[in-house]
Write a protein that holds these residues in place. Structure first.
Motif, mmCIF file in Angstrom:
data_model
loop_
_atom_site.group_PDB
_atom_site.id
_atom_site.type_symbol
_atom_site.label_atom_id
_atom_site.label_comp_id
_atom_site.label_asym_id
_atom_site.label_seq_id
_atom_site.Cartn_x
_atom_site.Cartn_y
_atom_site.Cartn_z
ATOM 1 N N MET A 1 -21.059 31.612 -46.158
ATOM 2 C CA MET A 1 -20.030 30.604 -46.272
ATOM 3 C C MET A 1 -18.826 31.218 -46.973
ATOM 4 N N ASP A 2 -17.632 30.887 -46.498
ATOM 5 C CA ASP A 2 -16.443 31.356 -47.194
ATOM 6 C C ASP A 2 -15.905 30.226 -48.075
ATOM 7 N N MET A 3 -14.825 30.493 -48.765
ATOM 8 C CA MET A 3 -14.299 29.533 -49.738
ATOM 9 C C MET A 3 -13.688 28.288 -49.093
ATOM 10 N N SER A 4 -13.450 28.285 -47.792
ATOM 11 C CA SER A 4 -12.829 27.142 -47.135
ATOM 12 C C SER A 4 -13.850 26.114 -46.675
ATOM 13 N N GLY A 5 -15.137 26.330 -46.965
ATOM 14 C CA GLY A 5 -16.159 25.384 -46.549
ATOM 15 C C GLY A 5 -16.586 25.581 -45.112
ATOM 16 N N ARG A 6 -16.398 26.790 -44.603
ATOM 17 C CA ARG A 6 -16.789 27.110 -43.233
ATOM 18 C C ARG A 6 -17.903 28.136 -43.256
ATOM 19 N N VAL A 7 -18.687 28.158 -42.179
ATOM 20 C CA VAL A 7 -19.734 29.150 -42.037
ATOM 21 C C VAL A 7 -19.063 30.449 -41.627
ATOM 22 N N SER A 8 -19.222 31.496 -42.422
ATOM 23 C CA SER A 8 -18.577 32.781 -42.156
ATOM 24 C C SER A 8 -18.907 33.273 -40.759
ATOM 25 N N GLY A 9 -17.879 33.704 -40.058
ATOM 26 C CA GLY A 9 -18.042 34.287 -38.739
ATOM 27 C C GLY A 9 -18.173 33.289 -37.601
ATOM 28 N N LEU A 10 -18.412 32.027 -37.904
ATOM 29 C CA LEU A 10 -18.582 31.036 -36.847
ATOM 30 C C LEU A 10 -17.388 30.105 -36.703
ATOM 31 N N GLY A 11 -16.665 29.887 -37.778
ATOM 32 C CA GLY A 11 -15.552 28.951 -37.736
ATOM 33 C C GLY A 11 -16.018 27.501 -37.714
ATOM 34 N N ILE A 12 -17.299 27.269 -37.993
ATOM 35 C CA ILE A 12 -17.843 25.916 -38.024
ATOM 36 C C ILE A 12 -17.774 25.406 -39.463
ATOM 37 N N GLU A 13 -17.273 24.200 -39.621
ATOM 38 C CA GLU A 13 -17.217 23.595 -40.941
ATOM 39 C C GLU A 13 -18.626 23.238 -41.398
ATOM 40 N N LEU A 14 -18.909 23.418 -42.674
ATOM 41 C CA LEU A 14 -20.213 23.056 -43.222
ATOM 42 C C LEU A 14 -20.479 21.572 -42.991
ATOM 43 N N LEU A 15 -21.714 21.251 -42.673
ATOM 44 C CA LEU A 15 -22.103 19.853 -42.528
ATOM 45 C C LEU A 15 -21.968 19.173 -43.878
ATOM 46 N N ASN A 16 -21.282 18.028 -43.874
ATOM 47 C CA ASN A 16 -21.158 17.226 -45.087
ATOM 48 C C ASN A 16 -21.371 15.758 -44.712
ATOM 49 N N GLN A 17 -21.073 14.858 -45.608
ATOM 50 C CA GLN A 17 -21.338 13.436 -45.386
ATOM 51 C C GLN A 17 -20.504 12.811 -44.267
ATOM 52 N N SER A 18 -19.422 13.478 -43.839
ATOM 53 C CA SER A 18 -18.527 12.808 -42.894
ATOM 54 C C SER A 18 -18.252 13.549 -41.590
ATOM 55 N N ASN A 19 -18.944 14.643 -41.297
ATOM 56 C CA ASN A 19 -18.592 15.392 -40.082
ATOM 57 C C ASN A 19 -19.792 15.707 -39.184
ATOM 58 N N TYR A 20 -20.821 14.886 -39.246
ATOM 59 C CA TYR A 20 -22.052 15.190 -38.504
ATOM 60 C C TYR A 20 -21.816 15.346 -37.011
ATOM 61 N N LYS A 21 -21.072 14.439 -36.415
ATOM 62 C CA LYS A 21 -20.882 14.468 -34.965
ATOM 63 C C LYS A 21 -20.231 15.783 -34.521
ATOM 64 N N ILE A 22 -19.212 16.213 -35.220
ATOM 65 C CA ILE A 22 -18.524 17.463 -34.887
ATOM 66 C C ILE A 22 -19.439 18.650 -35.162
ATOM 67 N N TRP A 23 -20.078 18.655 -36.327
ATOM 68 C CA TRP A 23 -20.984 19.749 -36.692
ATOM 69 C C TRP A 23 -22.091 19.886 -35.665
ATOM 70 N N ARG A 24 -22.704 18.771 -35.284
ATOM 71 C CA ARG A 24 -23.825 18.800 -34.345
ATOM 72 C C ARG A 24 -23.395 19.398 -33.003
ATOM 73 N N THR A 25 -22.273 18.968 -32.485
ATOM 74 C CA THR A 25 -21.780 19.471 -31.204
ATOM 75 C C THR A 25 -21.527 20.969 -31.265
ATOM 76 N N CYS A 26 -20.841 21.413 -32.308
ATOM 77 C CA CYS A 26 -20.545 22.847 -32.461
ATOM 78 C C CYS A 26 -21.824 23.659 -32.658
ATOM 79 N N MET A 27 -22.718 23.165 -33.502
ATOM 80 C CA MET A 27 -23.944 23.896 -33.793
ATOM 81 C C MET A 27 -24.839 23.979 -32.562
ATOM 82 N N GLU A 28 -24.941 22.895 -31.823
ATOM 83 C CA GLU A 28 -25.764 22.914 -30.617
ATOM 84 C C GLU A 28 -25.221 23.940 -29.623
#
Length: 186
Positions: A1-28
């Protein structure tokens, strides 16, 4: 993870309380692209039988499961980690996260409604603010499909939360075009 709350190398934002739908789509999509989806939610969610003739297949499964598990664990915010700490497989992690975020949860629904009611533009750009309101409305509508947030209600929240300096412009545009504006006469 980098300091911006993203998974390093993926550009995916860390899953938190408010972004499940976006996280799930990107992660899948990422898991499918890395040929790891089968151990998460496909036909290979259970390890092959530990028999001599399955040794190579079991080795590949364990490697894929470990990669997917590491990726999932590294892609969630630390405050959510306690929910998956006891999970024994990537399939169980995925199911746990889905159950946590993808059900009608009255407490979560109320939290999101409160967040929507109190969200203002603040230091956000207009586009960031619009996306935040739209994502909150979308998530609320997913949690409560019987009473989805209408476009008119979403627009009222946007207008209500904009910085005061934009209100005269909104009123001007709305009065010039009438009730057919993007603001729906609000």
């Amino acid at each position: 993870m980098d300091m911006s709350g993203r998974v390093s190398g993926l550009g995916i934002e860390l899953l938190n309380q408010s972004n499940y739908k976006i996280w799930r789509t990107c992660m899948e999509s990422y898991l499918v692209g890395e040929d790891l989806w089968e151990v998460v939610c496909g036909n290979a969610v259970v390890a092959p039988e530990d028999a001599q003739e399955n040794a190579d297949v079991l080795k590949v499964w364990r490697m894929k499961n470990a990669k997917a598990e590491f990726l999932l664990k590294r892609s969630i915010s630390p405050d959510l980690f306690e929910h998956i700490i006891g999970c024994k497989s990537t399939s169980e992690i995925w199911t746990t996260l889905d159950g946590l975020f993808n059900k009608k949860n009255m407490a979560r629904l109320q939290m999101l409604e409160n967040e929507l009611a109190n969200t203002t533009q603040g230091s956000l750009s207009i586009s960031q603010f619009f996306f935040k309101i739209k994502n909150l409305c979308s998530e609320i509508s997913l949690l409560d499909p019987e009473e989805p947030i209408s476009e008119a209600r979403m627009k009222r929240h946007i207008i209500r939360g904009l910085k005061r300096e934009y209100i005269p412009y909104i009123c001007y545009v709305d009065s010039r075009v009438g009730s057919t504006t993007i603001f729906g006469g609000v």
